[in-house]
Design an enzyme around this catalytic site. Structure first.
Site, PDB file in Angstrom:
ATOM      1  N   GLY A   7       3.053  -1.021   4.235  1.00  0.00           N
ATOM      2  CA  GLY A   7       3.075   0.411   3.915  1.00  0.00           C
ATOM      3  C   GLY A   7       4.487   0.842   3.570  1.00  0.00           C
ATOM      4  N   GLY A   8       5.170   1.451   4.536  1.00  0.00           N
ATOM      5  CA  GLY A   8       6.498   2.028   4.332  1.00  0.00           C
ATOM      6  C   GLY A   8       7.473   1.128   3.581  1.00  0.00           C
TER       7      GLY A   8
ATOM      8  N   GLU B 290      -6.734   4.682   8.041  1.00  0.00           N
ATOM      9  CA  GLU B 290      -6.555   6.111   7.715  1.00  0.00           C
ATOM     10  C   GLU B 290      -7.824   6.671   7.079  1.00  0.00           C
ATOM     11  OE1 GLU B 290      -2.920   5.480   5.518  1.00  0.00           O
ATOM     12  OE2 GLU B 290      -1.935   4.936   7.392  1.00  0.00           O
TER      13      GLU B 290
ATOM     14  N   SER C  12       3.955  -1.874  10.351  1.00  0.00           N
ATOM     15  CA  SER C  12       5.414  -1.927  10.537  1.00  0.00           C
ATOM     16  C   SER C  12       5.997  -3.295  10.200  1.00  0.00           C
ATOM     17  CB  SER C  12       5.792  -1.499  11.959  1.00  0.00           C
ATOM     18  OG  SER C  12       5.390  -0.160  12.188  1.00  0.00           O
TER      19      SER C  12
ATOM     20  N   GLY D  23       2.944   2.481  10.762  1.00  0.00           N
ATOM     21  CA  GLY D  23       3.881   3.592  10.592  1.00  0.00           C
ATOM     22  C   GLY D  23       4.606   3.993  11.869  1.00  0.00           C
TER      23      GLY D  23
ATOM     24  N   ASN E 134       0.868  -1.178   0.000  1.00  0.00           N
ATOM     25  CA  ASN E 134       0.000   0.000   0.000  1.00  0.00           C
ATOM     26  C   ASN E 134       0.905   1.228   0.000  1.00  0.00           C
ATOM     27  OD1 ASN E 134      -1.812   2.035   0.476  1.00  0.00           O
ATOM     28  ND2 ASN E 134      -2.415   1.340   2.521  1.00  0.00           N
ATOM     29  N   TRP E 135       1.022   1.841  -1.151  1.00  0.00           N
ATOM     30  CA  TRP E 135       1.926   2.993  -1.272  1.00  0.00           C
ATOM     31  C   TRP E 135       1.382   4.245  -0.585  1.00  0.00           C
ATOM     32  CZ3 TRP E 135       3.885   3.135  -7.073  1.00  0.00           C
ATOM     33  CH2 TRP E 135       4.622   1.970  -7.323  1.00  0.00           C
ATOM     34  N   LYS E 136       0.093   4.229  -0.255  1.00  0.00           N
ATOM     35  CA  LYS E 136      -0.567   5.419   0.324  1.00  0.00           C
ATOM     36  C   LYS E 136      -0.319   6.620  -0.586  1.00  0.00           C
ATOM     37  CE  LYS E 136      -0.191   3.198   4.774  1.00  0.00           C
ATOM     38  NZ  LYS E 136      -0.030   3.299   6.218  1.00  0.00           N
TER      39      LYS E 136
ATOM     40  N   GLU F 197      -4.883  -4.860  10.727  1.00  0.00           N
ATOM     41  CA  GLU F 197      -3.853  -3.836  10.910  1.00  0.00           C
ATOM     42  C   GLU F 197      -4.107  -3.106  12.231  1.00  0.00           C
ATOM     43  OE1 GLU F 197      -2.079  -2.554   6.874  1.00  0.00           O
ATOM     44  OE2 GLU F 197      -3.850  -1.334   7.216  1.00  0.00           O
TER      45      GLU F 197
ATOM     46  N   HIS G  59      -9.381   1.108   5.171  1.00  0.00           N
ATOM     47  CA  HIS G  59      -8.102   1.314   5.856  1.00  0.00           C
ATOM     48  C   HIS G  59      -8.326   2.243   7.052  1.00  0.00           C
ATOM     49  CE1 HIS G  59      -3.978   2.487   6.661  1.00  0.00           C
ATOM     50  NE2 HIS G  59      -3.614   1.413   5.988  1.00  0.00           N
TER      51      HIS G  59
HETATM   52  P1  13P Z   1       3.322   0.521   7.622  1.00  0.00           P
HETATM   53  O1  13P Z   1       3.831  -0.772   7.018  1.00  0.00           O
HETATM   54  O2  13P Z   1       4.009   1.734   7.098  1.00  0.00           O
HETATM   55  O3  13P Z   1       3.247   0.448   9.114  1.00  0.00           O
HETATM   56  O4  13P Z   1       1.795   0.664   7.105  1.00  0.00           O
HETATM   57  C1  13P Z   1       0.935  -0.406   7.214  1.00  0.00           C
HETATM   58  C2  13P Z   1      -0.320  -0.076   6.485  1.00  0.00           C
HETATM   59  O5  13P Z   1      -1.060   0.778   6.893  1.00  0.00           O
HETATM   60  C3  13P Z   1      -0.583  -0.790   5.231  1.00  0.00           C
HETATM   61  O6  13P Z   1      -1.874  -0.561   4.791  1.00  0.00           O
END
Ligand code: 13P
Length: 253
Positions: free
Chosen positions: A237-238, A100, A216, A176, A9-11, A170, A98
């Site tokens: 994510g990251g 967010e 993470s 993050g 997930n590149w966000k 999640e 998600h």
């Molecule tokens: P991180 O891997 O950056 O913690 O993000 C996880 C995430 O929200 C994937 O959707």
């Protein structure tokens, strides 16, 4: 046998040329290093990059997913993207609910349910996120929270429809933050989620459902997380923004 899935997930990250470079680099590495036969890689870039990523995915090293979809069929919803549009671009997956989106855009379990319906009507597989915030974890309410999210977001589906759903657990306190759920914490709640699905749709459906962990997840902890019987991969994510890290996570099964 259910699939092992690693989804990136590149966000809201990367300019176009950086995104192009990242997929190109992932492709090159995938040509050198074959993933396991049962491993599926999904890349979820921002909307404007879907077509570019889709073009790369024609070589079938990975699949592409959107990060969001509108809950209406079509019409006067300025700035929104419909499931019909994604289908017309042959996008096979889409993240829904998600944390967010829930935190910053007011999405509720009811919104999630409508989005899931839109996606399934257009033959797109939803990757549905659930997970508790820190206060809920500290109050021992993580099971109740996840049960509500799964029940209200998904359990209106028929078993046949549900077979197309991927779940991502999640924990919001791990997203993050560099703080990962322990393998035991992940296994415990993944097993609980699979139990809920078995209760509702039967063991066969539950056994076929991929349940991903997100928060993470990195090359250094992916192996011990994915080694758990009910953890079928990760929503990353990251670490999905670095080709090497993302590939190494996908090789952790
Ligand atoms: P991180 O891997 O950056 O913690 O993000 C996880 C995430 O929200 C994937 O959707």
């Amino acid at each position: 046998m259910r699939k092992n899935i690693v989804a990136g997930n590149w966000k809201m990250n990367k300019k176009f040329d950086e995104a192009d470079e990242l997929v190109d680099s992932i492709m090159t590495k995938l040509e050198e290093t074959k993933l396991g036969d049962n491993t599926l890689m999904i890349i979820c870039p921002p909307f404007p990059y879907l077509e570019m990523c889709s073009d790369y995915s024609n070589d079938s090293y990975f699949e592409v997913g959107a990060q969001n979809v509108n809950d209406n069929e079509k019409g006067a919803y300025t700035g929104e993207v419909s499931a019909e549009m994604l289908e017309s671009m042959d996008i096979p997956y889409c993240i829904v609910g998600h944390s967010e989106r829930r935190a910053y855009y007011g999405e509720t379990d009811a919104t999630v349910a409508r989005k899931v319906d839109q996606l399934l009507q257009h033959d797109i597989k939803p990757i549905v996120c659930c997970g508790e915030v820190l206060e809920e974890r500290e109050a021992g309410k993580q099971f109740d929270v996840v049960k509500r999210q799964i029940t209200d977001g998904l359990f209106h589906l028929s078993a046949e429809q549900f077979a197309n759903v991927i779940i991502a657990y999640e924990p919001v306190w791990a997203i993050g933050t560099g703080k990962t759920a322990t393998p035991q914490q992940a296994q415990e709640i993944h097993a609980y989620i699979r139990g809920l699905i078995a209760e509702k749709y039967g063991k066969a459906v539950a056994d076929e459902t991929s349940i991903l962990y997100g928060g993470s997840c990195k090359p250094s902890n992916a192996k011990e997380l994915f080694a758990n019987p009910d953890v079928d991969g990760g929503l990353i994510g990251g670490a999905s923004l670095q080709a090497d890290d993302f590939i190494n996570i996908a090789l952790a099964f």
